[in-house]
Design an enzyme around this catalytic site. Structure first.
Site, PDB file in Angstrom:
ATOM      1  N   LYS A 105      -7.940   2.187   2.516  1.00 25.62           N
ATOM      2  CA  LYS A 105      -8.654   2.272   3.368  1.00 25.62           C
ATOM      3  C   LYS A 105     -10.583   1.942   3.897  1.00 25.62           C
ATOM      4  O   LYS A 105     -11.247   2.495   2.881  1.00 25.62           O
ATOM      5  CB  LYS A 105      -8.120   3.127   4.502  1.00 25.62           C
ATOM      6  CG  LYS A 105      -7.772   2.415   5.933  1.00 25.62           C
ATOM      7  CD  LYS A 105      -6.856   1.983   5.789  1.00 25.62           C
ATOM      8  CE  LYS A 105      -7.001   1.456   7.741  1.00 25.62           C
ATOM      9  NZ  LYS A 105      -5.565   0.623   7.668  1.00 25.62           N
ATOM     10  N   THR A 189       3.316  -7.360  10.804  1.00 26.93           N
ATOM     11  CA  THR A 189       3.520  -5.912  11.188  1.00 26.93           C
ATOM     12  C   THR A 189       4.315  -6.228  12.334  1.00 26.93           C
ATOM     13  O   THR A 189       5.359  -5.556  12.569  1.00 26.93           O
ATOM     14  CB  THR A 189       1.862  -5.366  11.662  1.00 26.93           C
ATOM     15  OG1 THR A 189       0.932  -5.816  10.753  1.00 26.93           O
ATOM     16  CG2 THR A 189       1.780  -3.595  11.808  1.00 26.93           C
ATOM     17  N   SER A 357       0.931  -8.927   3.152  1.00 28.99           N
ATOM     18  CA  SER A 357      -0.498  -8.671   2.510  1.00 28.99           C
ATOM     19  C   SER A 357      -0.419  -8.603   1.078  1.00 28.99           C
ATOM     20  O   SER A 357      -1.003  -9.482   0.092  1.00 28.99           O
ATOM     21  CB  SER A 357      -1.488  -7.556   2.678  1.00 28.99           C
ATOM     22  OG  SER A 357      -1.734  -7.541   3.883  1.00 28.99           O
TER      23      SER A 357
HETATM   24  P1  NAD Z   1      -6.294  -5.612  17.075  1.00 30.35           P
HETATM   25  O1  NAD Z   1      -8.112  -5.206  16.571  1.00 30.35           O
HETATM   26  O2  NAD Z   1      -5.798  -6.152  17.036  1.00 30.35           O
HETATM   27  O3  NAD Z   1      -5.745  -4.378  18.555  1.00 30.35           O
HETATM   28  C1  NAD Z   1      -6.682  -3.519  18.594  1.00 30.35           C
HETATM   29  C2  NAD Z   1      -5.907  -3.075  20.067  1.00 30.35           C
HETATM   30  O4  NAD Z   1      -6.191  -1.857  20.815  1.00 30.35           O
HETATM   31  C3  NAD Z   1      -6.189  -4.130  21.078  1.00 30.35           C
HETATM   32  O5  NAD Z   1      -5.241  -4.461  22.025  1.00 30.35           O
HETATM   33  C4  NAD Z   1      -7.200  -2.934  21.945  1.00 30.35           C
HETATM   34  O6  NAD Z   1      -7.909  -3.486  23.475  1.00 30.35           O
HETATM   35  C5  NAD Z   1      -6.802  -1.534  21.520  1.00 30.35           C
HETATM   36  N1  NAD Z   1      -7.022  -0.167  22.247  1.00 30.35           N
HETATM   37  C6  NAD Z   1      -8.588  -0.417  21.326  1.00 30.35           C
HETATM   38  N2  NAD Z   1      -8.556   0.775  21.898  1.00 30.35           N
HETATM   39  C7  NAD Z   1      -7.451   1.374  22.586  1.00 30.35           C
HETATM   40  C8  NAD Z   1      -7.259   2.869  22.744  1.00 30.35           C
HETATM   41  N3  NAD Z   1      -7.707   3.766  23.548  1.00 30.35           N
HETATM   42  N4  NAD Z   1      -6.194   1.893  23.418  1.00 30.35           N
HETATM   43  C9  NAD Z   1      -5.255   1.813  24.940  1.00 30.35           C
HETATM   44  N5  NAD Z   1      -5.779   0.254  23.882  1.00 30.35           N
HETATM   45  C10 NAD Z   1      -7.300   0.353  23.073  1.00 30.35           C
HETATM   46  O7  NAD Z   1      -5.958  -4.318  15.945  1.00 30.35           O
HETATM   47  P2  NAD Z   1      -4.137  -4.278  15.069  1.00 30.35           P
HETATM   48  O8  NAD Z   1      -4.616  -5.149  13.878  1.00 30.35           O
HETATM   49  O9  NAD Z   1      -3.284  -4.595  15.902  1.00 30.35           O
HETATM   50  O10 NAD Z   1      -4.414  -2.341  15.094  1.00 30.35           O
HETATM   51  C11 NAD Z   1      -3.319  -1.761  15.951  1.00 30.35           C
HETATM   52  C12 NAD Z   1      -2.456  -0.747  15.375  1.00 30.35           C
HETATM   53  O11 NAD Z   1      -2.016  -1.141  14.021  1.00 30.35           O
HETATM   54  C13 NAD Z   1      -4.001   0.034  14.405  1.00 30.35           C
HETATM   55  O12 NAD Z   1      -3.755   1.785  14.548  1.00 30.35           O
HETATM   56  C14 NAD Z   1      -4.140  -0.333  12.986  1.00 30.35           C
HETATM   57  O13 NAD Z   1      -4.660   0.305  12.191  1.00 30.35           O
HETATM   58  C15 NAD Z   1      -2.185  -0.673  12.915  1.00 30.35           C
HETATM   59  N6  NAD Z   1      -1.780  -1.283  11.961  1.00 30.35           N
HETATM   60  C16 NAD Z   1      -2.405  -2.663  11.975  1.00 30.35           C
HETATM   61  C17 NAD Z   1      -1.945  -3.710  11.406  1.00 30.35           C
HETATM   62  C18 NAD Z   1      -2.032  -5.181  10.902  1.00 30.35           C
HETATM   63  O14 NAD Z   1      -1.517  -5.771   9.967  1.00 30.35           O
HETATM   64  N7  NAD Z   1      -3.252  -5.046  12.046  1.00 30.35           N
HETATM   65  C19 NAD Z   1      -1.023  -3.461  10.243  1.00 30.35           C
HETATM   66  C20 NAD Z   1      -0.327  -1.973   9.955  1.00 30.35           C
HETATM   67  C21 NAD Z   1      -0.654  -1.336  11.051  1.00 30.35           C
END
Ligand code: NAD
Length: 428
Positions: A105, A189, A357
């Site tokens: 990471k 995801t 991925s």
């Molecule tokens: P992203 O940046 O696309 O979206 C993040 C979202 O979370 C946004 O809508 C933001 O407004 C919201 N957010 C931020 N802080 C917040 C809070 N305090 N309370 C509520 N909402 C909040 O990110 P993502 O890629 O969707 O990732 C979200 C989660 O999913 C993370 O934990 C990430 O590690 C996990 N994840 C993502 C992927 C991927 O492929 N993108 C894969 C596996 C896991």
């Protein structure tokens, strides 16, 4: 909310679940710390001519099963401990669904919404300059995470190729399609989580039309799972982003919510700055209230540590699907299990992202692009196999789904270590 010590919590959970799975203490000892960590200060020229320095990290946690893999997060709350915890979970996740990867990471301590497009590009390129000898298509392959996206991956690949004077699309995944990205990576995801929920619903004989869902986080992962669930008939009664949450007992139309968020954002094409709270006609609630709603399926899809001792007694959902990484603290795992709450753990529920991925990396290495139908059907195969292995083990051994997922993963890692020769072998 006080920032939990997420890495110590992740290690305590690993040790507990390692004992439950009867994994050799030597394997757990190896997984108690990362294999390598690179910490760097990134100098970035700002638009006003000044220089600013951003703290950055990359952690390659464990590579027993293959090159390490894991996203890069741009967020003001990034810490080394958080990056290490996320890298450990990537190690478990890749092993749990049978991908030939270890875990990694990365992160930068930055509020990306406060940067211009040009500053963001300079920061992304500076990250790769600092990490250019630490990452690579056969050693460590980054991807998007919170507040990073396909365009940023494209800049990063470009910088890596400039430094190494070669084309190397396999150095990073989640790229724009024209730069070697895979069809279906953007939704992967969310789709992976959706495929798990479909199986859960089947196993528990739930009816989508009578099943309500609340989703915390409306980014890449949260939006895509919301969209697919709605198309399958589920009722999405609450969603949130960093600004707050909206609730409607009748359910939302996810497409209109998405449209509003798209229209109200400021840095068009890079970040969703608009908040779902800009919507009228719905009740505004807080992110904390969303978690405590009386709802069938609760989906935390934002950040880690949002369910812990501070609020677990008020969580009413019988099913929690961890689309975010680490939203539930390890010290409430047992309490939730004893209470009968079914938790689909992150290492399974959000594995669709790293799976596609992996498909992208395979396509880059073979120079042959797959169709969207191929990507989706192979993703379904991996997720269904992964879910069934975990579900069956949990039921046979009467353990939580998280405990079963860690068992599957840790056994694979242990087998890879044993394949080099066991203690018994070398004592002969
Ligand atoms: P992203 O940046 O696309 O979206 C993040 C979202 O979370 C946004 O809508 C933001 O407004 C919201 N957010 C931020 N802080 C917040 C809070 N305090 N309370 C509520 N909402 C909040 O990110 P993502 O890629 O969707 O990732 C979200 C989660 O999913 C993370 O934990 C990430 O590690 C996990 N994840 C993502 C992927 C991927 O492929 N993108 C894969 C596996 C896991």
């Amino acid at each position: 909310m006080q920032q939990p010590d997420v890495f110590s919590d992740a290690i305590a959970r690993l040790e507990r679940l390692g004992r439950e799975a009867d994994i050799s203490p030597e394997v757990i000892a190896m997984l108690r710390q990362p294999k390598a960590v690179l910490s760097a200060s990134l100098p970035v020229r700002m638009d006003d001519g000044s220089n600013r320095y951003f703290q950055a990290y990359r952690c390659r946690y464990n590579d027993e099963l293959g090159p390490t893999k894991g996203g890069i997060r741009f967020h003001p709350g990034v810490t080394l401990e958080e990056v290490q915890a996320l890298a450990l979970w990537m190690t478990i996740k890749c092993a749990a669904v049978g991908l030939p990867y270890g875990g990694a990471k990365g992160g930068v301590v930055v509020d990306p919404k406060a940067l211009s497009h040009l500053e963001l590009e300079r920061l992304s390129r500076a990250y790769v300059r600092a990490m250019a000898n630490f990452i690579g298509p056969s050693t460590d392959i980054p991807a998007p995470d919170v507040y990073t996206n396909a365009r940023i991956m494209g800049w990063m690949m470009d910088e890596y190729e400039t430094i190494h004077r070669t084309k190397a699309p396999g150095v990073i995944t989640g790229k724009p399609i024209r730069l070697g990205g895979s069809l279906g990576r953007d939704e992967a995801t969310g789709r992976g989580a959706f495929l798990c929920i479909q199986q859960l619903v089947r196993e528990r004989s739930l009816e989508p039309k009578r099943t309500t869902v609340a989703i915390q986080g409306f980014g890449n992962a949260g939006y895509n799972v919301a969209r697919l669930l709605q198309e399958a008939g589920f009722r999405i009664i609450a969603v949130s982003d960093s600004q707050g949450a909206v609730y409607s007992a009748d359910g939302f139309d996810v497409h209109s919510l998405y449209e509003v968020k798209q229209q109200t954002r400021k840095l068009q094409g890079v970040y969703c700055e608009g908040s779902v709270c800009h919507l009228v006609d719905h009740k505004r609630i807080s992110n904390a209230e969303l978690l405590e709603l009386e709802v069938d399926i609760l989906i935390p899809a934002a950040l880690e540590g949002v369910i812990g001792k501070h609020n677990v007694d008020r969580i009413r959902a019988p099913f929690i699907v961890e689309v975010a990484n680490g939203p539930i603290m390890g010290d409430v795992d047992e309490l939730l299990f004893e209470r009968g709450t079914v938790v689909l753990p992150d290492v399974l529920a959000n594995a669709g992202g790293v799976t596609v991925s992996y498909f992208e990396w395979v396509q880059n290495r073979s120079g042959y692009a797959w169709t969207l139908a191929e990507v989706r059907s192979r993703l379904a195969e991996v997720m269904e196999r992964g879910f069934q292995a975990v579900w069956q083990l949990a039921h046979t051994e009467k353990r939580s789904l998280r405990s079963a997922a860690y068992t599957v993963a840790l056994r694979r890692i242990a087998e890879a270590i044993d394949a080099h020769g066991t203690r018994e072998y070398f004592q002969q």
